[in-house]
Design an enzyme around this catalytic site. Structure first.
Site, short mmCIF file in Angstrom:
data_model
loop_
_atom_site.label_atom_id
_atom_site.label_comp_id
_atom_site.label_asym_id
_atom_site.label_seq_id
_atom_site.Cartn_x
_atom_site.Cartn_y
_atom_site.Cartn_z
N LYS A 197 0.82 -1.21 0.00
CA LYS A 197 0.00 0.00 0.00
C LYS A 197 0.86 1.26 0.00
O LYS A 197 0.56 2.24 -0.69
CB LYS A 197 -0.91 0.02 1.22
N LYS B 162 -8.70 1.21 4.50
CA LYS B 162 -8.18 -0.16 4.44
C LYS B 162 -6.93 -0.30 5.30
O LYS B 162 -6.18 0.67 5.51
CB LYS B 162 -7.88 -0.56 3.00
N ARG C 145 -4.65 -5.12 -12.93
CA ARG C 145 -3.32 -5.58 -12.54
C ARG C 145 -2.41 -5.52 -13.77
O ARG C 145 -2.67 -6.16 -14.79
CB ARG C 145 -3.40 -7.00 -12.00
N ARG D 26 -9.93 -6.42 -13.08
CA ARG D 26 -10.76 -7.20 -12.16
C ARG D 26 -12.01 -6.40 -11.82
O ARG D 26 -11.93 -5.35 -11.17
CB ARG D 26 -9.93 -7.57 -10.92
N ARG E 49 -14.94 -3.79 -4.34
CA ARG E 49 -13.63 -4.43 -4.46
C ARG E 49 -13.60 -5.28 -5.72
O ARG E 49 -14.47 -6.13 -5.93
CB ARG E 49 -13.35 -5.31 -3.22
N ASP F 83 -1.42 -2.08 -9.42
CA ASP F 83 -2.88 -2.07 -9.43
C ASP F 83 -3.34 -0.66 -9.78
O ASP F 83 -2.96 0.31 -9.11
CB ASP F 83 -3.44 -2.49 -8.08
N GLU G 63 -1.84 0.40 -5.61
CA GLU G 63 -0.89 -0.45 -4.91
C GLU G 63 0.21 -0.87 -5.87
O GLU G 63 0.00 -0.91 -7.09
CB GLU G 63 -1.56 -1.73 -4.35
N ASN H 78 2.53 -4.25 -5.88
CA ASN H 78 2.73 -5.53 -5.22
C ASN H 78 4.09 -6.10 -5.59
O ASN H 78 4.41 -6.24 -6.77
CB ASN H 78 1.64 -6.51 -5.63
#
Length: 320
Positions: free
Chosen positions: A128, A163, A213, A228, A236, A276, A284, A286
């Protein structure tokens, strides 16, 4: 002829993975296709003896068979320095056990093993928080454990996502709209009464078009991303939260974001990253165990894991 590499992997129990979509399994297939040897570990198999990193290692073979996708030998003690590469693919949360594992793998790094991604990155680049250094690429955000700061942010932006910093798969994400209903209880729950930092982001309505992604391999983006899309009534897009994925070609804004971030990824030695993106903003980055390889490969015929192995081979050749 190139040296056949010895590839170790630290992952969640291989017997419990989801065969049809697990990205770590596709990485193992790609390594096997190159004639490289595979070795399997779970976090608990790592240990230190007189300052050297060891593992209770099992020889691993993998198969493209949904009923029989792996075989393991009996475990044996092995100095991790006997491996060329270790893929650290344990899923978050980045908890005490995960951090301990990165410290032990750091001893293997010091003996010359290539850990993917580097252990310092796994510790320092919170999924994050890492994106927050790219202020031109993010939506308005605050990180705080203070309820007054978090409430003030909600008053300013009126529609806000809250979050935790250590969640994955969409867990612990709350949307608080303009009426502020349950704002206090959400802040209390996520911060555990002010003890833990959490993130508040202005809600991005384009989430209805997908949370994309983007997989970045050694600083270069795969030309397709997995959008997504949230399930009905959800905010979400995470597949683990019931979203479904649609593969799309990257657009100009996606490429701008990758170009902005890629030099930092390269500088830090990050071979595999997952950006993301919602509505043209990075939410984000990752670096622990980025996924979605299989979904993109299935729809576009890409070979993301093959690209990862090529990047590893280049890195090892440069070292030699």
């Amino acid at each position: 002829m190139a040296h056949a590499l010895k590839i170790g992997i630290v992952m969640d129990p291989i017997a419990n993975i989801t065969y049809r979509k697990d990205s770590s399994l596709s990485l193992l297939w790609a390594a096997k296709q190159r004639g490289w040897s595979l070795y399997y570990l779970e976090q608990e198999d790592l240990y230190l003896d007189q300052g050297r990193a060891f593992g209770r290692v099992r020889d691993l073979d993998v198969f493209e068979d949904p009923k029989h996708w792996f075989e393991l030998s009996e475990p044996r003690a092995m100095p991790l320095a006997e491996l060329d590469v270790i893929l650290m693919r344990k899923d978050p949360p980045v908890d005490r056990a995960f951090l301990d594992a990165t410290h032990l793998l750091g001893f293997a790094e010091r003996e010359g093993v290539l850990v993917v991604n580097p252990t310092t990155v796994l510790r320092e680049c919170n999924e994050k928080l890492f994106a927050q250094q790219f202020t031109d690429c993010i939506v308005p955000t605050v990180v705080s454990s203070n309820k007054e700061i978090l409430k003030a942010f909600h008053r300013e932006h009126r529609d806000v996502i809250f979050k935790p910093l250590d969640g994955m798969g969409g867990s612990g994400i709350f949307r608080i709209t303009e009426d502020g209903r349950n704002l206090g209880s959400v802040i209390e729950q996520l911060t555990e009464l002010g003890h833990y930092q959490i993130m508040a982001q202005r809600f991005i309505p384009e989430i209805t078009e997908g949370d994309t992604r983007i997989v970045v391999i050694d600083g270069e983006a795969v030309p397709f991303g997995l959008a997504r899309l949230p399930a009905e009534g959800e905010v979400r897009g995470n597949l683990a939260a019931g979203g479904h994925g649609v593969v799309r070609a990257l657009n100009d804004r996606d490429r701008e974001l990758v170009a902005r971030v890629a030099p930092v990824l390269k500088e830090k030695g990050i071979i595999i990253a997952g950006l993301d993106v919602i509505g043209g903003y990075i939410t984000e980055i990752n670096v622990t165990s980025p996924t979605c390889f299989r979904e993109i490969d299935a729809q576009e015929g890409t070979d993301i894991s093959g690209r990862v192995m090529d990047a590893i081979a280049r890195r090892m050749a440069a070292r030699a």
